[in-house]
Every structure is written in structure tokens, then in C-alpha cells.
Design a protein around this motif. Structure first.
Motif, PDB file in Angstrom:
ATOM      1  N   LEU A 294      14.767  97.671  73.225  1.00  0.00           N
ATOM      2  CA  LEU A 294      15.481  98.787  72.615  1.00  0.00           C
ATOM      3  C   LEU A 294      15.554  98.627  71.100  1.00  0.00           C
ATOM      4  O   LEU A 294      15.384  99.600  70.352  1.00  0.00           O
ATOM      5  N   LEU A 295      15.803  97.410  70.630  1.00  0.00           N
ATOM      6  CA  LEU A 295      15.868  97.150  69.197  1.00  0.00           C
ATOM      7  C   LEU A 295      14.525  97.414  68.531  1.00  0.00           C
ATOM      8  O   LEU A 295      14.456  98.061  67.477  1.00  0.00           O
TER       9      LEU A 295
ATOM     10  N   ASP B 200      22.677 105.300  71.310  1.00  0.00           N
ATOM     11  CA  ASP B 200      23.647 105.551  72.382  1.00  0.00           C
ATOM     12  C   ASP B 200      23.469 104.553  73.528  1.00  0.00           C
ATOM     13  O   ASP B 200      24.442 104.038  74.083  1.00  0.00           O
ATOM     14  N   ILE B 201      22.224 104.300  73.883  1.00  0.00           N
ATOM     15  CA  ILE B 201      21.944 103.374  74.985  1.00  0.00           C
ATOM     16  C   ILE B 201      22.406 101.961  74.629  1.00  0.00           C
ATOM     17  O   ILE B 201      23.056 101.280  75.425  1.00  0.00           O
ATOM     18  N   VAL B 202      22.082 101.516  73.409  1.00  0.00           N
ATOM     19  CA  VAL B 202      22.481 100.181  72.978  1.00  0.00           C
ATOM     20  C   VAL B 202      23.995 100.047  72.954  1.00  0.00           C
ATOM     21  O   VAL B 202      24.559  99.052  73.438  1.00  0.00           O
ATOM     22  N   THR B 203      24.692 101.051  72.411  1.00  0.00           N
ATOM     23  CA  THR B 203      26.151 100.976  72.317  1.00  0.00           C
ATOM     24  C   THR B 203      26.797 100.956  73.690  1.00  0.00           C
ATOM     25  O   THR B 203      27.721 100.174  73.957  1.00  0.00           O
ATOM     26  N   GLU B 204      26.341 101.831  74.568  1.00  0.00           N
ATOM     27  CA  GLU B 204      26.938 101.926  75.901  1.00  0.00           C
ATOM     28  C   GLU B 204      26.689 100.670  76.718  1.00  0.00           C
ATOM     29  O   GLU B 204      27.560 100.226  77.477  1.00  0.00           O
ATOM     30  N   LEU B 205      25.512 100.082  76.559  1.00  0.00           N
ATOM     31  CA  LEU B 205      25.139  98.944  77.402  1.00  0.00           C
ATOM     32  C   LEU B 205      25.574  97.602  76.812  1.00  0.00           C
ATOM     33  O   LEU B 205      26.008  96.711  77.543  1.00  0.00           O
ATOM     34  N   TYR B 206      25.466  97.465  75.482  1.00  0.00           N
ATOM     35  CA  TYR B 206      25.713  96.167  74.862  1.00  0.00           C
ATOM     36  C   TYR B 206      26.924  96.133  73.941  1.00  0.00           C
ATOM     37  O   TYR B 206      27.303  95.056  73.474  1.00  0.00           O
ATOM     38  N   GLY B 207      27.497  97.303  73.632  1.00  0.00           N
ATOM     39  CA  GLY B 207      28.714  97.328  72.851  1.00  0.00           C
ATOM     40  C   GLY B 207      28.495  97.631  71.379  1.00  0.00           C
ATOM     41  O   GLY B 207      27.382  97.546  70.856  1.00  0.00           O
ATOM     42  N   PRO B 208      29.592  97.988  70.662  1.00  0.00           N
ATOM     43  CA  PRO B 208      29.503  98.340  69.237  1.00  0.00           C
ATOM     44  C   PRO B 208      28.954  97.224  68.355  1.00  0.00           C
ATOM     45  O   PRO B 208      28.256  97.488  67.383  1.00  0.00           O
ATOM     46  N   ARG B 209      29.264  95.968  68.679  1.00  0.00           N
ATOM     47  CA  ARG B 209      28.761  94.863  67.857  1.00  0.00           C
ATOM     48  C   ARG B 209      27.239  94.785  67.931  1.00  0.00           C
ATOM     49  O   ARG B 209      26.562  94.603  66.904  1.00  0.00           O
ATOM     50  N   ALA B 210      26.673  94.928  69.111  1.00  0.00           N
ATOM     51  CA  ALA B 210      25.212  94.917  69.252  1.00  0.00           C
ATOM     52  C   ALA B 210      24.597  96.136  68.563  1.00  0.00           C
ATOM     53  O   ALA B 210      23.515  96.048  67.975  1.00  0.00           O
TER      54      ALA B 210
END
Length: 251
Positions: A33-34, A81-91
Motif C-alpha cells: 500500500l505504501l 483511507d485503506i492505510v488509516t482504517e487498517l493500520y491507524g493514523p500513525r501509519a
């Protein structure tokens, strides 16, 4: 304390509901994703250096103005959106800052590429001129894109994180709708204001048309992709062992 699940420890110290769980960034999904987000941001910066006109809407005088990155950039927010939902705001912040840093490196690379002496023949000089025209203004567009993306994506991530901390696993679609609208609005206004002259927009009327169309298009694309985005998020949650482990521990 050492053997307690990370979600439970976080809940005790922060008061966050146990339902707001996130996967470990060590999961095989995060790096993919990154990489995708960084690629989209860089390509969008190059494409946005080209102004695009689809003509005027008959009977309105409204000119359909956009840039060459319009078809690709909304994907950056979908990935965010996918990164935030799955890994959180810090990620998500890590992904945003990584995209920021790599875009700056790309812009510096374009500057070095233009500065290098070309072959002195007619073909070499023609290519040099083409590179200067194509990549010369990209640094302004990259600056505009970074400023807009940093502000808009940070707001987008903040909204998703805050709503998830209150609702847990419920309300995914609501989070995506709310965050997409706010993030794209802030991003587009900042980007269009800084980048407009670099792509050939010279009047206030053109800026307004460019900005209004940009906000409407990007938000509508993200809304249209919500069924796909939510389906991808749910699948990744199901297949990520660390997410399932923390979800079970928080139950």
C-alpha cells in the motif's frame, strides 16, 4: 502488563474504545500500500504539470479545466483511507511523510536532469528544450501537491481515526464519506491556488472553474469507489493475522 495485548494497553492509557484496533505495520499488506501511494503521488505530480481543457459546457460559459493528474490522484486518497482504517493514523502519517520525502527527491532529480549538459546536436538540444518545458514547472506542481496532500490527507486520516475510535468496527462507510469530502476540499483548494499559474491558468475565473471542478470530480470519484474501498478494507482485515488477533483480544 508485558503479555497483555497491545490494544488493551492502549485502551487503558488513552480511554480509546477497545473496538478501535489496528493491524501491525509488519504485515505484508502495508509495504504494498505504501509503495502504491508513493507511486501515485509522484506520477500525479508529473501529470499535473500539464493543463487539460475539455472545452466549454454549452450554454453556460463554464470551461472544463483540469490537469493531467486528475484521473490518478483520487487513488492516493483511496489508498490513504485503506492505510488509516487498517493500520491507524500513525501509519497513515508515516505513509504521507514518505510520499512527501520521495516527491521532493523526485523534484530534485528533475532539476539535476535539466541542469546536466545535453548532446550539442540538434536532436540533443531539442530533447533538452522538451525536458525543460515538461519538467521545468514540475517543482511548483510538486510543491503545490505536497502542501495540499499533506493538509488534506492529514485531515482525512484524522477524521477516519477519530470516528473509528468512537465507533470501532461500525460505520466504515460513514467514515469514508466524511473524510473523503473534507480532505479533498482542503487539498484541492491549496493545490489549485499554488499550481494554477504553473499549468497556464491566469485568471480568477479560470482558477474558480479549475478548483470547483477539481473538488467535485475528486469527491465523486472517491464516493463512487467507496463500495470497492470498503470491500478491500474488509478483505484485508479478514486476511491480516495481526488485525484478527487484536480484534479478538478487544472483544
Amino acid at each position: 502488563m508485558r503479555n497483555e495485548p497491545r490494544t488493551q494497553r492502549h485502551t487503558e492509557h488513552s480511554g480509546r474504545p477497545a473496538g478501535a484496533v489496528y493491524a501491525d505495520r509488519g504485515s505484508s499488506h502495508f509495504d504494498i500500500l505504501l509503495a502504491a501511494m508513493v507511486t501515485v503521488v509522484i506520477l500525479s505530480g508529473i501529470g499535473a504539470a500539464k493543463g487539460v481543457s475539455f472545452g466549454t459546457i454549452p450554454g453556460t460559459g463554464f470551461e472544463i479545466l483540469t490537469d493531467g493528474g486528475f484521473f490518478l490522484f483520487p487513488l492516493a486518497y483511496v489508498l490513504g483511507d485503506i492505510v488509516t482504517e487498517l493500520y491507524g493514523p500513525r501509519a497513515a502519517r508515516r505513509a504521507i511523510l514518505t510520499s512527501f520525502a520521495v516527491s521532493i527527491l523526485a523534484s530534485l532529480s528533475y532539476w539535476v536532469l535539466i541542469a546536466l549538459p545535453p548532446f550539442p546536436d540538434a536532436y540533443g538540444l531539442a530533447k533538452q528544450e522538451a525536458l525543460e518545458l515538461a519538467l521545468g514547472p514540475v517543482w511548483i506542481v510538486v510543491l503545490a501537491g505536497l502542501a495540499g496532500f499533506l493538509a488534506g490527507m492529514s485531515l482525512n486520516s484524522l477524521v477516519v481515526g477519530r470516528m473509528k475510535s468512537r465507533m470501532g468496527e461500525r460505520g466504515l462507510v460513514g467514515r469514508l464519506i466524511t473524510s473523503s469530502g473534507l480532505g479533498e476540499l482542503v487539498d484541492t483548494i491549496i493545490f489549485c491556488t499554488i499550481a494554477s499559474r504553473a499549468i497556464g491558468i491566469t485568471s480568477l475565473e479560470q482558477w474558480a472553474q479549475y478548483t470547483i471542478l477539481g473538488v467535485l470530480y475528486k469527491v465523486l470519484v472517491q464516493y463512487a469507489m467507496i463500495p470497492v474501498t470498503s470491500a478491500v478494507i474488509r478483505r484485508l482485515k479478514r486476511t491480516d493475522p495481526s488485525y484478527q488477533e487484536r480484534l479478538a483480544a478487544a472483544a
